[in-house]
Write a protein that holds these residues in place. Structure first.
Motif, PDB file in Angstrom:
ATOM      1  N   UNK A 122     -19.341 -45.471  82.185  1.00  0.00           N
ATOM      2  CA  UNK A 122     -18.091 -46.644  81.741  1.00  0.00           C
ATOM      3  C   UNK A 122     -17.595 -46.837  83.436  1.00  0.00           C
ATOM      4  N   UNK A 123     -17.776 -46.019  84.137  1.00  0.00           N
ATOM      5  CA  UNK A 123     -16.986 -46.334  85.739  1.00  0.00           C
ATOM      6  C   UNK A 123     -17.988 -47.217  86.427  1.00  0.00           C
ATOM      7  N   UNK A 124     -19.429 -46.926  86.425  1.00  0.00           N
ATOM      8  CA  UNK A 124     -20.291 -47.634  87.051  1.00  0.00           C
ATOM      9  C   UNK A 124     -20.385 -49.126  86.709  1.00  0.00           C
ATOM     10  N   UNK A 125     -20.248 -49.399  85.223  1.00  0.00           N
ATOM     11  CA  UNK A 125     -20.717 -50.449  84.476  1.00  0.00           C
ATOM     12  C   UNK A 125     -19.271 -51.135  83.952  1.00  0.00           C
ATOM     13  N   UNK A 126     -18.139 -50.721  84.335  1.00  0.00           N
ATOM     14  CA  UNK A 126     -17.073 -51.032  83.899  1.00  0.00           C
ATOM     15  C   UNK A 126     -16.937 -52.574  83.629  1.00  0.00           C
ATOM     16  N   UNK A 127     -17.536 -53.430  84.781  1.00  0.00           N
ATOM     17  CA  UNK A 127     -17.354 -54.888  84.457  1.00  0.00           C
ATOM     18  C   UNK A 127     -18.376 -55.573  83.429  1.00  0.00           C
ATOM     19  N   UNK A 128     -19.088 -54.587  82.641  1.00  0.00           N
ATOM     20  CA  UNK A 128     -19.816 -55.172  81.534  1.00  0.00           C
ATOM     21  C   UNK A 128     -19.398 -54.491  80.353  1.00  0.00           C
ATOM     22  N   UNK A 129     -18.487 -53.770  80.295  1.00  0.00           N
ATOM     23  CA  UNK A 129     -18.139 -52.979  79.056  1.00  0.00           C
ATOM     24  C   UNK A 129     -17.678 -54.090  77.936  1.00  0.00           C
ATOM     25  N   UNK A 130     -17.068 -55.044  78.199  1.00  0.00           N
ATOM     26  CA  UNK A 130     -16.730 -55.922  77.256  1.00  0.00           C
ATOM     27  C   UNK A 130     -17.826 -57.107  77.070  1.00  0.00           C
ATOM     28  N   UNK A 131     -18.732 -57.285  77.595  1.00  0.00           N
ATOM     29  CA  UNK A 131     -20.005 -57.993  77.340  1.00  0.00           C
ATOM     30  C   UNK A 131     -20.824 -57.633  76.163  1.00  0.00           C
ATOM     31  N   UNK A 132     -21.233 -58.765  75.403  1.00  0.00           N
ATOM     32  CA  UNK A 132     -21.965 -58.409  74.169  1.00  0.00           C
ATOM     33  C   UNK A 132     -23.355 -57.600  74.815  1.00  0.00           C
ATOM     34  N   UNK A 133     -23.867 -56.546  74.078  1.00  0.00           N
ATOM     35  CA  UNK A 133     -25.035 -55.705  74.684  1.00  0.00           C
ATOM     36  C   UNK A 133     -25.827 -56.678  74.712  1.00  0.00           C
ATOM     37  N   UNK A 134     -26.464 -57.478  73.724  1.00  0.00           N
ATOM     38  CA  UNK A 134     -27.821 -58.242  74.027  1.00  0.00           C
ATOM     39  C   UNK A 134     -27.599 -59.300  75.227  1.00  0.00           C
ATOM     40  N   UNK A 154     -26.075 -41.136  95.281  1.00  0.00           N
ATOM     41  CA  UNK A 154     -26.533 -40.206  94.333  1.00  0.00           C
ATOM     42  C   UNK A 154     -25.885 -40.656  92.988  1.00  0.00           C
ATOM     43  N   UNK A 155     -24.716 -41.134  92.893  1.00  0.00           N
ATOM     44  CA  UNK A 155     -24.099 -41.778  91.757  1.00  0.00           C
ATOM     45  C   UNK A 155     -25.014 -42.820  90.977  1.00  0.00           C
ATOM     46  N   UNK A 156     -25.240 -43.752  92.084  1.00  0.00           N
ATOM     47  CA  UNK A 156     -26.004 -45.083  91.480  1.00  0.00           C
ATOM     48  C   UNK A 156     -27.383 -44.426  90.767  1.00  0.00           C
ATOM     49  N   UNK A 157     -27.971 -43.526  91.483  1.00  0.00           N
ATOM     50  CA  UNK A 157     -29.405 -42.937  90.996  1.00  0.00           C
ATOM     51  C   UNK A 157     -29.061 -42.426  89.554  1.00  0.00           C
ATOM     52  N   UNK A 158     -28.075 -41.700  89.409  1.00  0.00           N
ATOM     53  CA  UNK A 158     -27.593 -40.789  88.330  1.00  0.00           C
ATOM     54  C   UNK A 158     -27.245 -41.833  87.144  1.00  0.00           C
ATOM     55  N   UNK A 159     -26.755 -43.024  87.468  1.00  0.00           N
ATOM     56  CA  UNK A 159     -26.290 -43.880  86.396  1.00  0.00           C
ATOM     57  C   UNK A 159     -27.428 -44.589  85.768  1.00  0.00           C
ATOM     58  N   UNK A 160     -28.634 -44.829  86.684  1.00  0.00           N
ATOM     59  CA  UNK A 160     -29.925 -45.184  85.944  1.00  0.00           C
ATOM     60  C   UNK A 160     -30.581 -44.161  84.971  1.00  0.00           C
ATOM     61  N   UNK A 161     -30.536 -42.931  85.633  1.00  0.00           N
ATOM     62  CA  UNK A 161     -31.051 -41.735  84.664  1.00  0.00           C
ATOM     63  C   UNK A 161     -30.325 -41.659  83.321  1.00  0.00           C
TER      64      UNK A 161
END
Length: 393
Positions: A122-134, A154-161
């Motif tokens: 929710x932190x890394x992708x906060x700008x996408x949270x309201x976007x429709x998932x598809x 390291x946080x960037x890599x962990x967000x992908x994991x």
């Protein structure tokens, strides 16, 4: 066509337009919907044009003509009108990124790291949270990750994991396209930074200039106990009994309760912390008086400037403990247990399955020896700052 006079006061009625074939008004005097019935490839479909009374008859007719013209153009160009319509419907009714993440977290509640994953995503992708998932594309995801990689690789890599199993879950339910499954974790180099004896002494001395500050006390506790920052930040008075601190499993990386013997330096820190008496169970309480201290970045900047030491993180204290304790003859197996690694780097697979001793006495001795090491580092730095005056014995 006069919908205001022909529609009923209640219930529902359907009025057919006499100007544009297929255009209908369905509803009553309180409100109605304009729809367009037409055929595409032999299939009868109904599209919503708008709502009455906001959309009057002339405007509804024009919108219907535009819709029919658009369908004709798309078919002439070889487009699949039905597939496009289905995709629009799917997108309209799809969950947002944030809502889908909420469902996923509830679905995978048994995972020990799910709470941390939820917070980080929710932190890394906060700008996408309201976007429709598809509608979220691979480029959207990578843009967020790349932005975070500039400050926290390291946080960037962990967000992908963390996001990959979420997308696999969403793909299995038909909510996203397959290209999001091809995300790959970067190759951020693992840190090997530790503080030298001199650097450790300088940092500790800088902390002593702020002995009554909650942040300085918390950082001293990190050094004295070699525990993780968030574990120390959440430390509670109710977790301390005598010289033992029990970190509850929900705050440890292993997910199990962990006993930390508190050495002399840790006890000194607690003595200072008690004087603040904030009326909270939290030892290192923040400004609100209800949550742990969180102003780490600002305090560390000040600490770097005063200590003259940079390029380190709070987590590097753990590597410093492992390195300097080994140099001082502390058994690496005991050091691993002090770090709550459960012997991961020093025991073989068989030993890991059968060795469940807490090694409490050995850890207590190791931590006390560590306190001596820290004090020796501090004394060495203090001694080097003493200038002997000529003629003074």
């Amino acid at each position: 066509m006069k919908p205001k006079s022909n529609l009923p006061e209640s219930g529902r009625a359907t009025l057919k337009d006499t100007v544009v074939p297929g255009l209908e008004l369905r509803g009553n005097q309180k409100g109605a919907t304009w729809t367009l019935r037409h055929r595409v490839g032999g299939k009868r479909i109904r599209d919503t044009i708008g709502h009455w009374p906001g959309l009057a008859a002339p405007a509804a007719r024009e919108a219907a003509r535009v819709k029919l013209s658009s369908v004709a153009v798309t078919r002439a160009a070889g487009g699949d009108v039905l597939a496009q319509r289905a995709e629009r419907y799917r997108l309209k009714n799809a969950r947002s990124f944030g809502d889908a993440l909420t469902v996923y977290v509830a679905h995978r509640s048994e995972l020990r790291t799910i709470g941390h994953a939820d917070k980080l995503l929710r932190d890394v992708f906060r700008n996408l949270l309201t976007e429709k998932l598809p509608a979220v594309s691979k480029q959207d995801i990578l843009a967020c990750v790349d932005a975070r990689r500039k400050t926290a690789p390291a946080v960037a890599d962990l967000s992908i994991r963390y996001v990959r199993p979420f997308f696999k879950w969403a793909y299995d339910r038909g909510e996203i396209a397959a290209d999001l499954l091809t995300l790959r974790v970067g190759q951020t180099a693992k840190r090997d930074r530790f503080l030298t004896r001199e650097e450790l002494g300088k940092v500790w001395l800088a902390l002593e200039h702020h002995a009554d500050h909650v942040a300085a006390q918390a950082v001293k506790m990190m050094i004295a106990t070699a525990q993780r920052r968030d574990e120390v930040a959440g430390m509670r008075w109710s977790e301390i009994e005598g010289d033992l601190w029990t970190i509850p499993g929900e705050r440890t990386k292993t997910g199990k309760d962990y006993l930390v013997p508190l050495n002399t330096e840790a006890q000194f820190v607690l003595d200072h912390a008690r004087k603040r008496d904030c009326g909270s169970d939290l030892v290192f309480v923040g400004a609100t008086g209800k949550t742990p201290f969180s102003g780490w970045s600002r305090f560390k900047t000040k600490l770097d400037n005063e200590a003259g030491v940079s390029g380190w993180t709070f987590h590097d204290f753990r590597r410093t403990f492992a390195t300097l304790s080994a140099d001082s003859g502390i058994d690496p197996i005991i050091a691993d247990r002090c770090l709550n690694h459960v012997g991961a780097s020093t025991l073989n697979d068989v030993a890991l399955r059968y060795q469940h001793s807490t090694m409490l006495d050995q850890k207590r001795d190791a931590f006390e020896r560590w306190a001596t090491i820290v004090r020796t580092c501090v004394d060495a730095v203090e001694g080097s700052n003493i200038v002997k005056l000529a003629g003074v014995q």
